[in-house]
Design a protein around this motif. Structure first.
Motif, mmCIF file in Angstrom:
data_model
loop_
_atom_site.group_PDB
_atom_site.id
_atom_site.type_symbol
_atom_site.label_atom_id
_atom_site.label_comp_id
_atom_site.label_asym_id
_atom_site.label_seq_id
_atom_site.Cartn_x
_atom_site.Cartn_y
_atom_site.Cartn_z
ATOM 1 N N LEU A 7 23.576 1.630 -21.736
ATOM 2 C CA LEU A 7 24.349 2.860 -21.908
ATOM 3 C C LEU A 7 25.824 2.632 -21.605
ATOM 4 C CD1 LEU A 7 24.567 5.894 -22.377
ATOM 5 C CD2 LEU A 7 23.845 6.245 -20.005
ATOM 6 N N ALA A 8 26.124 1.922 -20.516
ATOM 7 C CA ALA A 8 27.521 1.636 -20.186
ATOM 8 C C ALA A 8 28.187 0.791 -21.268
ATOM 9 C CB ALA A 8 27.598 0.931 -18.834
ATOM 10 N N ALA A 9 27.449 -0.189 -21.804
ATOM 11 C CA ALA A 9 28.005 -1.017 -22.879
ATOM 12 C C ALA A 9 28.246 -0.189 -24.129
ATOM 13 C CB ALA A 9 27.061 -2.177 -23.174
ATOM 14 N N ALA A 10 27.319 0.717 -24.450
ATOM 15 C CA ALA A 10 27.498 1.572 -25.626
ATOM 16 C C ALA A 10 28.688 2.509 -25.460
ATOM 17 C CB ALA A 10 26.223 2.372 -25.886
ATOM 18 N N MET A 11 28.889 3.034 -24.258
ATOM 19 C CA MET A 11 30.034 3.904 -24.019
ATOM 20 C C MET A 11 31.344 3.134 -24.129
ATOM 21 S SD MET A 11 28.766 6.464 -20.971
ATOM 22 C CE MET A 11 30.252 7.453 -21.144
ATOM 23 N N LEU A 12 31.362 1.902 -23.638
ATOM 24 C CA LEU A 12 32.566 1.086 -23.795
ATOM 25 C C LEU A 12 32.811 0.738 -25.258
ATOM 26 C CD1 LEU A 12 32.179 -1.342 -20.761
ATOM 27 C CD2 LEU A 12 33.841 0.507 -21.004
ATOM 28 N N TRP A 13 31.752 0.476 -25.995
ATOM 29 C CA TRP A 13 31.877 0.126 -27.412
ATOM 30 C C TRP A 13 32.388 1.307 -28.228
ATOM 31 C CZ3 TRP A 13 27.623 1.111 -31.264
ATOM 32 C CH2 TRP A 13 28.002 0.662 -32.542
ATOM 33 N N ARG A 14 31.890 2.508 -27.944
ATOM 34 C CA ARG A 14 32.329 3.699 -28.665
ATOM 35 C C ARG A 14 33.528 4.378 -28.012
ATOM 36 N NH1 ARG A 14 28.488 5.832 -32.046
ATOM 37 N NH2 ARG A 14 30.238 7.135 -32.685
ATOM 38 N N LYS A 15 34.066 3.767 -26.955
ATOM 39 C CA LYS A 15 35.220 4.309 -26.221
ATOM 40 C C LYS A 15 34.938 5.702 -25.662
ATOM 41 C CE LYS A 15 38.752 1.636 -28.655
ATOM 42 N NZ LYS A 15 37.793 0.743 -29.316
ATOM 43 N N PRO A 18 35.048 10.247 -18.544
ATOM 44 C CA PRO A 18 35.214 9.255 -17.458
ATOM 45 C C PRO A 18 34.331 9.541 -16.256
ATOM 46 C CG PRO A 18 37.094 10.742 -17.541
ATOM 47 C CD PRO A 18 36.264 11.048 -18.749
ATOM 48 N N ILE A 19 34.068 10.794 -15.956
ATOM 49 C CA ILE A 19 33.239 11.108 -14.788
ATOM 50 C C ILE A 19 31.786 10.736 -15.061
ATOM 51 C CG2 ILE A 19 32.497 12.953 -13.230
ATOM 52 C CD1 ILE A 19 35.090 14.385 -13.854
ATOM 53 N N PHE A 20 31.302 11.001 -16.263
ATOM 54 C CA PHE A 20 29.935 10.599 -16.600
ATOM 55 C C PHE A 20 29.796 9.080 -16.599
ATOM 56 C CE2 PHE A 20 26.765 9.522 -19.925
ATOM 57 C CZ PHE A 20 25.644 10.008 -19.277
ATOM 58 N N PHE A 21 30.823 8.387 -17.061
ATOM 59 C CA PHE A 21 30.795 6.921 -17.023
ATOM 60 C C PHE A 21 30.785 6.431 -15.574
ATOM 61 C CE2 PHE A 21 32.920 2.745 -17.177
ATOM 62 C CZ PHE A 21 32.063 2.093 -18.062
ATOM 63 N N ALA A 22 31.555 7.080 -14.698
ATOM 64 C CA ALA A 22 31.536 6.720 -13.283
ATOM 65 C C ALA A 22 30.168 7.006 -12.669
ATOM 66 C CB ALA A 22 32.625 7.493 -12.537
ATOM 67 N N GLN A 29 28.221 14.529 -28.227
ATOM 68 C CA GLN A 29 27.884 13.807 -27.007
ATOM 69 C C GLN A 29 27.765 14.731 -25.800
ATOM 70 O OE1 GLN A 29 30.350 12.418 -28.995
ATOM 71 N NE2 GLN A 29 29.531 10.425 -29.552
ATOM 72 N N SER A 30 28.614 15.752 -25.737
ATOM 73 C CA SER A 30 28.532 16.675 -24.598
ATOM 74 C C SER A 30 27.195 17.401 -24.573
ATOM 75 C CB SER A 30 29.680 17.680 -24.660
ATOM 76 O OG SER A 30 29.686 18.363 -25.905
ATOM 77 N N PHE A 31 26.688 17.748 -25.746
ATOM 78 C CA PHE A 31 25.370 18.377 -25.816
ATOM 79 C C PHE A 31 24.285 17.393 -25.383
ATOM 80 C CE2 PHE A 31 21.480 19.859 -27.793
ATOM 81 C CZ PHE A 31 21.523 21.228 -27.610
ATOM 82 N N GLY A 32 24.415 16.131 -25.768
ATOM 83 C CA GLY A 32 23.432 15.130 -25.379
ATOM 84 C C GLY A 32 23.418 14.878 -23.886
ATOM 85 N N ILE A 33 24.609 14.843 -23.259
ATOM 86 C CA ILE A 33 24.672 14.655 -21.809
ATOM 87 C C ILE A 33 24.010 15.830 -21.097
ATOM 88 C CG2 ILE A 33 26.215 14.418 -19.835
ATOM 89 C CD1 ILE A 33 28.200 13.034 -21.687
ATOM 90 N N ALA A 34 24.322 17.045 -21.565
ATOM 91 C CA ALA A 34 23.699 18.222 -20.964
ATOM 92 C C ALA A 34 22.196 18.245 -21.204
ATOM 93 C CB ALA A 34 24.339 19.496 -21.533
#
Length: 289
Positions: free
Chosen positions: A13-21, A27-31, A157-162
């Motif tokens: 997941l962290a790699a995918a977030m870095l890949w898709r910027k 940033p808080i969800f990544f943290a 993405q915000s809907f997916g996180i929620a």
């Protein structure tokens, strides 16, 4: 195996977030994901080879930090959903601050009133944890009900996180309720919580990999625009039709007049001034030929 699968999926997941910027957008969800990796790297070896006391304190300290970051993620999702509506976003920020204050005082009360033999820190953390889980469930229900009014697509993405947080929170709350009623034991609760969090990571990973949908156009969001306009009017009321400035001016003029300059103002004169102030000015007419 489920516990070991968490860091592997979180690394993807962290790699995918870095890949898709996406780490710049959330940033808080990544943290939060990075902290889960760090927490696993500390807690798991202590659980296997360390003492129970060390595992106890490391686990609950990590739970406190995780709850704080996870609660901040809710605010980040809220800001992303209401990004086009600045007034609604400011209102949500105020409500978020008050919710934080209320949960803090509830945790203090529960910790102070905890019975003998139970750790007050554990009782406070569990109480705050349940409050955060309820808010996460409410967030996904809010997005499901008001998504068409806010222009939020289920592919964002915000809907997916929620959705991930809301699904995991629902499983955890249901498992704790069944455990309190004596329907399931603590081992089953731990299995359901671990499996539910694994499903949440899979949901986040899917939303991070696939391309997000764009927000709907503003022409289809008339209701949310009316909400924004109404809150804006409450914050910045129009003074064109307000009677208070006219009354203030009339009172100032009445007190400024002395008995030598002018006689006291009668009620009829006050009414005539009020009616003339309420009437719009007539347009200038050309001089007669």
């Amino acid at each position: 195996m489920l516990w070991l699968s968490h860091p592997a999926l979180e690394l993807l997941l962290a790699a995918a977030m870095l890949w898709r910027k996406l780490h710049r957008k959330f940033p808080i969800f990544f943290a939060y994901i990075i902290f889960q990796l760090v927490s696993f790297g500390v807690v798991f070896p202590i659980h296997q080879y360390g003492s129970y006391d060390l595992y106890f304190y490391s686990f609950w300290i990590g739970a406190i930090i995780s709850l704080a970051i996870g609660f901040k993620v809710i605010h980040e999702i809220f800001l992303d959903v209401f990004r086009p509506y600045h007034t609604l976003r400011d209102l949500g920020t105020v409500l978020f601050k008050w919710a934080t204050l209320v949960m803090f005082f509830v945790a203090l009360v529960v910790a102070a009133a905890s019975p003998a033999g139970q750790s007050p820190i554990v009782q406070a953390v569990v109480t705050v944890q349940r409050c955060v889980r309820v808010i996460q469930c409410g967030l996904i229900l809010f997005l499901l009900v008001f998504s068409k009014y806010l222009g939020v697509s289920w592919r964002q993405q915000s809907f997916g996180i929620a959705l991930g947080f809301g699904g995991f929170a629902s499983i955890e709350l249901a498992a704790n309720a069944l455990n309190s009623g004596g329907q399931i034991n603590n081992t089953t609760v731990g299995f359901l919580d671990t499996a539910g969090y694994c499903c949440a990571i899979l949901v986040w990973l899917g939303y991070a990999v696939f391309k997000a949908a764009s927000r709907e156009s503003a022409t289809n969001l008339l209701m949310s625009q009316r909400w924004e306009q109404s809150l804006g009017d409450l914050q910045r009321p129009t003074t064109g039709d307000s009677l208070i400035p006219m009354f203030e001016g009339m009172v100032d003029r009445a007190f400024s007049r002395t008995e030598n300059d002018r006689q006291p103002v009668s009620a009829k004169e006050l009414l005539s001034e009020l009616s003339s102030a309420r009437k719009p000015p007539l347009p200038d007419l050309p001089p007669p030929k």
